[in-house]
Scaffold this motif. Structure first.
Motif, PDB file in Angstrom:
ATOM      1  N   VAL A   7       0.767  -1.237  -0.104  1.00 45.42           N
ATOM      2  CA  VAL A   7      -0.031   0.084  -0.140  1.00 45.42           C
ATOM      3  C   VAL A   7       0.923   1.279  -0.029  1.00 45.42           C
ATOM      4  O   VAL A   7       0.718   2.308  -0.674  1.00 45.42           O
ATOM      5  N   VAL A   8       1.902   1.254   0.778  1.00 43.86           N
ATOM      6  CA  VAL A   8       2.631   2.364   0.921  1.00 43.86           C
ATOM      7  C   VAL A   8       3.543   2.682  -0.219  1.00 43.86           C
ATOM      8  O   VAL A   8       3.795   3.867  -0.645  1.00 43.86           O
ATOM      9  N   HIS A   9       4.073   1.537  -0.953  1.00 39.88           N
ATOM     10  CA  HIS A   9       5.000   1.487  -2.012  1.00 39.88           C
ATOM     11  C   HIS A   9       3.967   2.155  -3.264  1.00 39.88           C
ATOM     12  O   HIS A   9       4.337   3.055  -3.907  1.00 39.88           O
ATOM     13  N   ASP A  10       2.773   1.765  -3.134  1.00 32.01           N
ATOM     14  CA  ASP A  10       1.822   2.291  -4.381  1.00 32.01           C
ATOM     15  C   ASP A  10       1.555   3.848  -4.124  1.00 32.01           C
ATOM     16  O   ASP A  10       1.396   4.836  -4.962  1.00 32.01           O
ATOM     17  N   PHE A  11       1.310   4.319  -2.795  1.00 35.75           N
ATOM     18  CA  PHE A  11       1.244   5.412  -2.544  1.00 35.75           C
ATOM     19  C   PHE A  11       2.439   6.475  -2.778  1.00 35.75           C
ATOM     20  O   PHE A  11       2.258   7.628  -3.555  1.00 35.75           O
ATOM     21  N   SER A  13       4.464   5.649  -5.381  1.00 31.81           N
ATOM     22  CA  SER A  13       4.749   5.714  -6.609  1.00 31.81           C
ATOM     23  C   SER A  13       3.753   6.727  -7.451  1.00 31.81           C
ATOM     24  O   SER A  13       4.107   7.391  -8.431  1.00 31.81           O
ATOM     25  N   ASN A  14       2.460   6.831  -6.856  1.00 29.94           N
ATOM     26  CA  ASN A  14       1.569   7.932  -7.215  1.00 29.94           C
ATOM     27  C   ASN A  14       2.165   9.336  -7.056  1.00 29.94           C
ATOM     28  O   ASN A  14       1.499  10.171  -7.577  1.00 29.94           O
ATOM     29  N   LEU A  15       3.201   9.466  -6.029  1.00 23.29           N
ATOM     30  CA  LEU A  15       3.778  10.881  -6.018  1.00 23.29           C
ATOM     31  C   LEU A  15       5.103  10.868  -6.871  1.00 23.29           C
ATOM     32  O   LEU A  15       5.888  11.840  -6.830  1.00 23.29           O
ATOM     33  N   GLY A  16       5.206   9.953  -7.841  1.00 23.33           N
ATOM     34  CA  GLY A  16       6.384  10.086  -8.756  1.00 23.33           C
ATOM     35  C   GLY A  16       7.717   9.406  -8.075  1.00 23.33           C
ATOM     36  O   GLY A  16       8.676   9.592  -8.683  1.00 23.33           O
ATOM     37  N   VAL A  17       7.539   8.522  -6.855  1.00 29.37           N
ATOM     38  CA  VAL A  17       8.934   8.233  -6.506  1.00 29.37           C
ATOM     39  C   VAL A  17       8.878   6.510  -6.881  1.00 29.37           C
ATOM     40  O   VAL A  17       8.176   5.963  -6.983  1.00 29.37           O
ATOM     41  N   THR A  18      10.110   6.735  -7.754  1.00 31.69           N
ATOM     42  CA  THR A  18      10.433   5.250  -8.364  1.00 31.69           C
ATOM     43  C   THR A  18      11.672   4.968  -7.710  1.00 31.69           C
ATOM     44  O   THR A  18      12.139   3.506  -8.076  1.00 31.69           O
ATOM     45  N   ALA A  71       8.733   5.089   4.658  1.00 30.01           N
ATOM     46  CA  ALA A  71       9.263   6.606   4.481  1.00 30.01           C
ATOM     47  C   ALA A  71      10.611   6.698   4.535  1.00 30.01           C
ATOM     48  O   ALA A  71      11.328   7.835   4.067  1.00 30.01           O
ATOM     49  N   HIS A  72      11.188   6.315   5.681  1.00 32.93           N
ATOM     50  CA  HIS A  72      12.600   6.592   5.851  1.00 32.93           C
ATOM     51  C   HIS A  72      13.426   5.923   4.618  1.00 32.93           C
ATOM     52  O   HIS A  72      14.363   6.504   4.381  1.00 32.93           O
ATOM     53  N   GLU A 162      -3.667  15.879  -1.295  1.00 28.50           N
ATOM     54  CA  GLU A 162      -3.062  15.650  -2.463  1.00 28.50           C
ATOM     55  C   GLU A 162      -1.991  16.800  -2.729  1.00 28.50           C
ATOM     56  O   GLU A 162      -1.159  16.684  -3.257  1.00 28.50           O
ATOM     57  N   VAL A 163      -2.407  18.038  -2.327  1.00 28.99           N
ATOM     58  CA  VAL A 163      -1.438  19.186  -2.639  1.00 28.99           C
ATOM     59  C   VAL A 163      -0.289  19.105  -1.805  1.00 28.99           C
ATOM     60  O   VAL A 163       0.980  19.437  -2.114  1.00 28.99           O
ATOM     61  N   VAL A 164      -0.587  18.851  -0.403  1.00 34.00           N
ATOM     62  CA  VAL A 164       0.733  18.836   0.508  1.00 34.00           C
ATOM     63  C   VAL A 164       1.663  17.685   0.430  1.00 34.00           C
ATOM     64  O   VAL A 164       2.840  17.798   0.507  1.00 34.00           O
ATOM     65  N   ASP A 165       0.941  16.337   0.074  1.00 32.75           N
ATOM     66  CA  ASP A 165       1.906  15.416  -0.140  1.00 32.75           C
ATOM     67  C   ASP A 165       2.873  15.612  -1.189  1.00 32.75           C
ATOM     68  O   ASP A 165       3.924  15.384  -1.050  1.00 32.75           O
ATOM     69  N   MET A 166       2.424  16.239  -2.392  1.00 36.67           N
ATOM     70  CA  MET A 166       3.034  16.502  -3.392  1.00 36.67           C
ATOM     71  C   MET A 166       4.271  17.525  -3.034  1.00 36.67           C
ATOM     72  O   MET A 166       5.476  17.391  -3.492  1.00 36.67           O
ATOM     73  N   LEU A 167       3.634  18.565  -2.556  1.00 34.27           N
ATOM     74  CA  LEU A 167       4.542  19.663  -2.022  1.00 34.27           C
ATOM     75  C   LEU A 167       5.709  19.056  -1.353  1.00 34.27           C
ATOM     76  O   LEU A 167       6.929  19.537  -1.284  1.00 34.27           O
ATOM     77  N   THR A 168       5.642  18.182  -0.438  1.00 33.43           N
ATOM     78  CA  THR A 168       6.633  17.858   0.436  1.00 33.43           C
ATOM     79  C   THR A 168       7.662  16.920  -0.178  1.00 33.43           C
ATOM     80  O   THR A 168       8.509  17.131  -0.051  1.00 33.43           O
TER      81      THR A 168
END
Length: 230
Positions: A7-11, A13-18, A71-72, A162-168
């Motif tokens: 679940v957290v991997h997909d989260f 991934s949706n923020l562009g983290v590969t 997240a670490h 959605e906004v703050v997750d991406m800004l972070t």
């Protein structure tokens, strides 16, 4: 643990983290005391037990602890400079993990139920707080992380996840090393026209969350420039 790691991997991934698109090892039911930690592509979860006189839950059974530790790994993978786990870098590291865990569960309380039968420590930490820089600062990473995690949670309340997750994530990619760096970076990535002199779409909300609510300074919020950057 397996389910929520996906679940957290997909989260992310949706923020562009590969950077975390790889297999890694997880250990569960480690004996002795309840804790969890990430280390070099491995996440470790301790069995339920007692810690400093308090009963605590098996950490592999708490989704936000799983999200926090994963997240670490994200921080380690996208921050390419030396990033010591102490002082402001260490507190940023913990703050980001706390924020991503609580935003995924839409609940400011980190690790509900970690301490069993202890109403005074129902949350391990709470991102809805009034901690301020520099009054509440401490170099131990878990102690003052609430300053930045609290600012992000406050901003999320205003702008949405959605906004703050991406800004972070985008601000992390600019590799901040201090609280002030991180706030500056949040403003920079919020810019939409390449001209910071005319503000950014969410500058007022960002300055309210970081500067007014939690004391973090920034030249973009009207503070004097930091001599370190002159």
């Amino acid at each position: 643990m397996f389910y929520h790691t996906n679940v957290v991997h997909d989260f992310f991934s949706n923020l562009g983290v590969t950077e975390t698109d790889n297999q890694f090892t997880a250990y569960v039911n480690i004996p002795e005391h309840c804790n969890a930690f990430y280390s070099q592509d491995t996440i470790n979860f301790f069995q339920e037990g007692e810690y400093f006189g308090r009963e605590c839950e098996n950490t592999a059974l708490l989704s936000d602890i799983i999200y926090h530790e994963y997240a670490h790994g994200v921080t380690e993978d996208i921050i390419s400079i030396y990033f010591p786990y102490r002082d402001q870098p260490g507190n940023l590291n913990e703050a980001w993990s706390d924020y991503f865990a609580v935003t995924m569960n839409d609940n400011s309380c980190l690790s509900e139920g970690f301490f069993k039968n202890d109403p005074e420590r129902y949350c391990l930490r709470d991102t809805e707080n009034d901690m301020r820089w520099p009054e509440d600062y401490h170099p131990e990473p878990h102690t003052a992380s609430g300053i930045i995690a609290g600012a992000l949670w406050d901003l999320r309340q205003e702008l949405g996840a959605e906004v703050v997750d991406m800004l972070t994530i985008q601000a992390m990619r600019l590799q901040p090393r201090t609280f002030r760096d991180f706030l500056d970076n949040v403003v920079i990535v919020d810019d939409d026209n390449g001209n910071l002199e005319d503000g950014t779409p969410h500058l007022n909300e960002i300055c309210q969350a970081f500067r007014e609510n939690h004391g973090v300074p920034s030249v973009y919020c009207g503070d004097e420039p930091d001599p370190e950057y002159i």
